[in-house]
Design a protein around this motif. Sequence first.
Motif, short mmCIF file in Angstrom:
data_model
loop_
_atom_site.label_atom_id
_atom_site.label_comp_id
_atom_site.label_asym_id
_atom_site.label_seq_id
_atom_site.Cartn_x
_atom_site.Cartn_y
_atom_site.Cartn_z
N GLU A 64 -44.46 -11.97 39.18
CA GLU A 64 -43.48 -13.03 38.92
C GLU A 64 -42.08 -12.46 38.71
O GLU A 64 -41.08 -13.09 39.09
N SER A 65 -42.01 -11.25 38.12
CA SER A 65 -40.68 -10.62 37.95
C SER A 65 -40.05 -10.36 39.31
O SER A 65 -38.84 -10.55 39.49
N VAL A 66 -40.86 -9.91 40.28
CA VAL A 66 -40.32 -9.65 41.62
C VAL A 66 -39.86 -10.97 42.24
O VAL A 66 -38.76 -11.07 42.78
N LEU A 67 -40.70 -11.99 42.12
CA LEU A 67 -40.37 -13.29 42.73
C LEU A 67 -39.14 -13.92 42.10
O LEU A 67 -38.44 -14.71 42.74
N GLY A 68 -38.90 -13.60 40.82
CA GLY A 68 -37.77 -14.15 40.09
C GLY A 68 -36.43 -13.88 40.76
O GLY A 68 -35.44 -14.58 40.51
N HIS A 69 -36.39 -12.87 41.62
CA HIS A 69 -35.16 -12.58 42.37
C HIS A 69 -34.87 -13.66 43.41
O HIS A 69 -33.76 -13.73 43.94
N TYR A 70 -35.87 -14.48 43.73
CA TYR A 70 -35.71 -15.43 44.83
C TYR A 70 -35.85 -16.89 44.44
O TYR A 70 -35.23 -17.75 45.03
N ILE A 71 -36.73 -17.15 43.47
CA ILE A 71 -37.04 -18.55 43.17
C ILE A 71 -37.05 -18.79 41.67
O ILE A 71 -37.22 -17.86 40.87
N ASP A 72 -36.87 -20.06 41.31
CA ASP A 72 -36.96 -20.47 39.92
C ASP A 72 -38.44 -20.62 39.56
O ASP A 72 -39.12 -21.53 40.03
N GLU A 106 -48.97 -12.35 50.57
CA GLU A 106 -48.90 -13.58 51.36
C GLU A 106 -48.21 -14.70 50.57
O GLU A 106 -47.36 -15.43 51.11
N ALA A 107 -48.55 -14.82 49.30
CA ALA A 107 -47.94 -15.87 48.47
C ALA A 107 -46.44 -15.64 48.34
O ALA A 107 -45.65 -16.59 48.39
N ALA A 108 -46.03 -14.38 48.18
CA ALA A 108 -44.60 -14.07 48.03
C ALA A 108 -43.83 -14.46 49.29
O ALA A 108 -42.73 -15.00 49.21
N ILE A 109 -44.43 -14.18 50.43
CA ILE A 109 -43.77 -14.53 51.71
C ILE A 109 -43.68 -16.05 51.83
O ILE A 109 -42.64 -16.60 52.19
N GLU A 110 -44.76 -16.74 51.47
CA GLU A 110 -44.76 -18.20 51.53
C GLU A 110 -43.77 -18.82 50.55
O GLU A 110 -42.98 -19.69 50.91
N HIS A 120 -38.87 -5.35 48.09
CA HIS A 120 -39.60 -6.08 47.06
C HIS A 120 -41.09 -6.20 47.40
O HIS A 120 -41.94 -6.17 46.51
N LEU A 121 -41.41 -6.34 48.68
CA LEU A 121 -42.83 -6.38 49.05
C LEU A 121 -43.49 -5.03 48.76
O LEU A 121 -44.65 -4.96 48.38
N ARG A 122 -42.71 -3.96 48.94
CA ARG A 122 -43.23 -2.63 48.58
C ARG A 122 -43.58 -2.58 47.10
O ARG A 122 -44.59 -1.98 46.71
#
Lengths: 273, 273
Positions: A64-72, A106-110, A120-122
């Motif tokens: 979630e920390s990685v995803l936080g760069h892109y989405i709320d 897969e979820a991160a890409i979606e 970030h995927l790395r």
Amino acid sequence: MHRKSGPRAALPCPPYEAVAILWRMTSPSPANAHSPSIGLVGFDGDDTLWKSEDYYRQAEQDFESVLGHYIDLHDAGTAQHLLKVERRNLAVFGYGAKGMTLSMIEAAIELTDERISAAHLRQIVEIGRRTLQHPVDVIDGVREAVTAIAARWPVVLITKGDLFHQEQKIERSGLRDLFPRIEIVSEKDPSTYARVLAEFDLPADRFVMVGNSLRSDIEPVLALGGWGVHTPYAVTWAHEAEHGVSSDEPRLRLADTAWQWPDAVAAIEAGNE
Amino acid sequence: MHRKSGPRAALPCPPYEAVAILWRMTSPSPANAHSPSIGLVGFDGDDTLWKSEDYYRQAEQDFESVLGHYIDLHDAGTAQHLLKVERRNLAVFGYGAKGMTLSMIEAAIELTDERISAAHLRQIVEIGRRTLQHPVDVIDGVREAVTAIAARWPVVLITKGDLFHQEQKIERSGLRDLFPRIEIVSEKDPSTYARVLAEFDLPADRFVMVGNSLRSDIEPVLALGGWGVHTPYAVTWAHEAEHGVSSDEPRLRLADTAWQWPDAVAAIEAGNE
């Protein structure tokens, strides 16, 4: 374990589902029936003998920390989406950290509409690698309890997930010497337990399963006519939290900690004789 | 398979490495020794009973097509880099399509210096998913040969890789009914075979292993004092192509196709008596 079973090994297996149904039909209603004594005690691995879910929760937070760069994260229901992708992928990837990592990717890409960077995927691949290599902390009282139970009854470790990862965890736990038999299975349903019991040539009403998951460790064993000792773990994966075990199930014992396992099994044996 | 082994199941396992060494020390030099007859015939799965490597090669080609958007494949030695990443990751991910997919993702990020897009990485996840769901084509003559051998000797399937994926492949192959015992293992080394033989209580010189990989199926069995029937497959993964089996090994038989397996095992038994 040695088996004098060269020729016997050539016998065909019975169809597992048929065995399960047969046992369910022929098992006595065990609450007040006179049954023979306990012939085998099974133990779950993850979150029963050693800590596991904590590391998956940590992985989820890191994800979630990685995803936080892109989405709320509050809006997106990230964890729910991850669980949805994980469940969709269970049929393809099975359980375990590798499947989880592929699901996270897969979820991160979606979730980012393909905006997430390779860097970030790395980081997400690294989260998976850390989860696969997490230290194995044996839960308090486990070694003493399994040792005490193994002195009175045959024991078996029945653990679900990735073969390679589970073998590594068993080695790192230092508990291998306590278990003459280890079964690593891909799913914990009635037919899996029926197969294990068929290998031990044991009726289900002489089997006790000790575990933290009502869904995986207790419900399928009760369905076969066996016994359960449930020791809840502090955290439970949402997928494992869904079950159909009634709180007044007569063949289920609750043990708050591993220290209570020997007494719980002994109580089943005493009531079972 | 039924075992009358409730109490015996409580015996501790011997240390596998010690068993392997002991057998190697006590096994007669079998080329001209008088040994008892064959007691068990083992079969490898991937590329012995069913086609597998073709799908991994296809995955590799698809992977290179994706990478071709970013790098000159002739210069970069992509396949070599992939193999390097795969080997580095074997210790963490183990064998199988899931580990391969994670390795491909990591290699793609490395090889493109993090320039690869999420959309292309998604295609790589899809390559992995296709590999996990590939159709299982049983190789010509396999059903007939295994049926003929199983009529004379006990048989076991010993297959390496991801538990969940291997179980699915066994189901899809339609060969499950031929094998009363199936062993899915994480590595095929002498200690793994020693453990399987210990479970069958069988000395290595009464065991024949049939497989396509000299490294995984033949070399470790010969090291224990067992016998090998080698049927090369059209394509071999570079990692499996490395081995130390001599071409004049007296306990090794070559069979060009599965149709020759029954005669090959019979010849070992005849020479072995």
